[in-house]
Design an enzyme around this catalytic site. Sequence first.
Site, short mmCIF file in Angstrom:
data_model
loop_
_atom_site.label_atom_id
_atom_site.label_comp_id
_atom_site.label_asym_id
_atom_site.label_seq_id
_atom_site.Cartn_x
_atom_site.Cartn_y
_atom_site.Cartn_z
N ALA A 14 0.85 -1.20 0.00
CA ALA A 14 0.00 0.00 0.00
C ALA A 14 0.88 1.25 0.00
O ALA A 14 2.10 1.16 -0.10
CB ALA A 14 -0.90 -0.01 1.23
N ASN A 15 0.28 2.42 0.08
CA ASN A 15 1.03 3.67 0.24
C ASN A 15 0.25 4.60 1.16
O ASN A 15 -0.83 4.27 1.62
CB ASN A 15 1.32 4.30 -1.13
CG ASN A 15 0.04 4.63 -1.87
OD1 ASN A 15 -0.77 5.41 -1.40
ND2 ASN A 15 -0.16 4.00 -3.02
N ARG A 16 0.81 5.78 1.40
CA ARG A 16 0.26 6.66 2.44
C ARG A 16 -0.90 7.54 1.99
O ARG A 16 -1.33 8.41 2.74
CB ARG A 16 1.37 7.58 2.96
CG ARG A 16 2.47 6.88 3.66
CD ARG A 16 3.45 7.90 4.23
NE ARG A 16 4.68 7.24 4.63
CZ ARG A 16 4.80 6.55 5.76
NH1 ARG A 16 3.79 6.46 6.59
NH2 ARG A 16 5.95 5.97 6.06
#
Length: 403
Positions: free
Chosen positions: A211-213
């Site tokens: 995932a990412n932020r």
Amino acid sequence: MVLSGKRILLIISGGIAAYKSLDLIRRLRERGASVRPIMTAGAQQFITPLAVGAVAADHVFTDLFSREDEQDVGHIRLARDCDLVLIAPATADLLAKMANGLADDLASTALLATDRPVLVAPAMNPKMWAHPATRRNVETLRKDGIRFVGPMAGEMAESGEAGLGRMAEPLDIVAAAEAVLDSGLKPLLGRKAVVTSGPTHEPIDPVRYIANRSSGRQGHAIAAALSTLGAEVTLVSGPVSIPDPPGVAVVHVERAEEMRDAVLAALPCDIAVMVAAVADWRVASAADQKIKKHPGESIPTLALTENPDILKTVGHHSLRPKLVVGFAAETQDVEANAKLKLERKGADIIVANDVSAETGIMGGARNSVKVISHEGTEQWPDLAKEEVAVRLAALIADRFSSP
Ligand code: C5P
């Protein structure tokens, strides 16, 4: 309460229907609008500036060459310091002047000088309304973006002749004025938009993912802002913890491939704004079962494969939307990289932001962006993500309103 606080420049031209203009002024003012009247010489044959000024509670402008009026307001400012220009009644003569760009008195000069929406309530003898010359003029004015209310069918005051030519009733004119002002507030009415937002989750196995932020705040705010301007918006959102924006159709997805499919399903549309932080890579073959940790066994490695580039796919699609907007999250050479991205992805606008860790933009509440298009680069100040969204939606609406 569309009319509340709105400034209406009311042009009264010469016809017996001018007596209804007094009631029209009352109705507009009752709804909170202010009315500044201009009367032609013809109008003053039917009602007096004294009566009009008393009902409008404003000065009545009658003369293009009045020294006091020109010093005080000036005909150009008069034509522009308003939200709507309303002509009621509009004679065949005034329509002919407008259609041909004549400006030989204050009313016609103001009409040529204005950059505001114009609504016309014609009133004339049915034969004059039906005359080919008037038909041509009305057609020209419609093409110029002038809006009409009426005329209505009915018996004429002077001649008793029946047919189309009576001025619309004041309350119908008020409703038409509200509709024109409302459509000005919703410049994207009738346009369809697709927006992507949030991160994507690329599965490693049934319980783990890459995932990412991204929080989805910027994309969701853009979807909401476009909807506020009247667009019919489909928001394709990756997994986020913020609520769906109101008035927007939301498709929830997890993976980049699902996001691409949902975006393509939303075509054809007029506007695409790709804000999602789509994972560039996914695990080549995600495990069906949870990958177990066995003592003594080697640590697994993840083989990655490239995800579809959704923005690039949309930017080069046979159903490419008229306006394609991408984002560029960069940590260095923000502008140069965004310019390259504009070309490579087939986008019209790239909104570039510096997401270096110290900016706190990724997942944060504020954003400081450069807006890059073929026309040039604009640096916007540091703004809340919602404000960036409102500005971007206004810029998009501008692109659709300019020819
Ligand atoms: O190439 P890069 O990821 O920096 O491009 C960012 C822009 O491209 C964003 O608008 C993002 O939503 C879009 N994008 C996409 N699909 C990808 C990667 C990026 O739509 N796979």
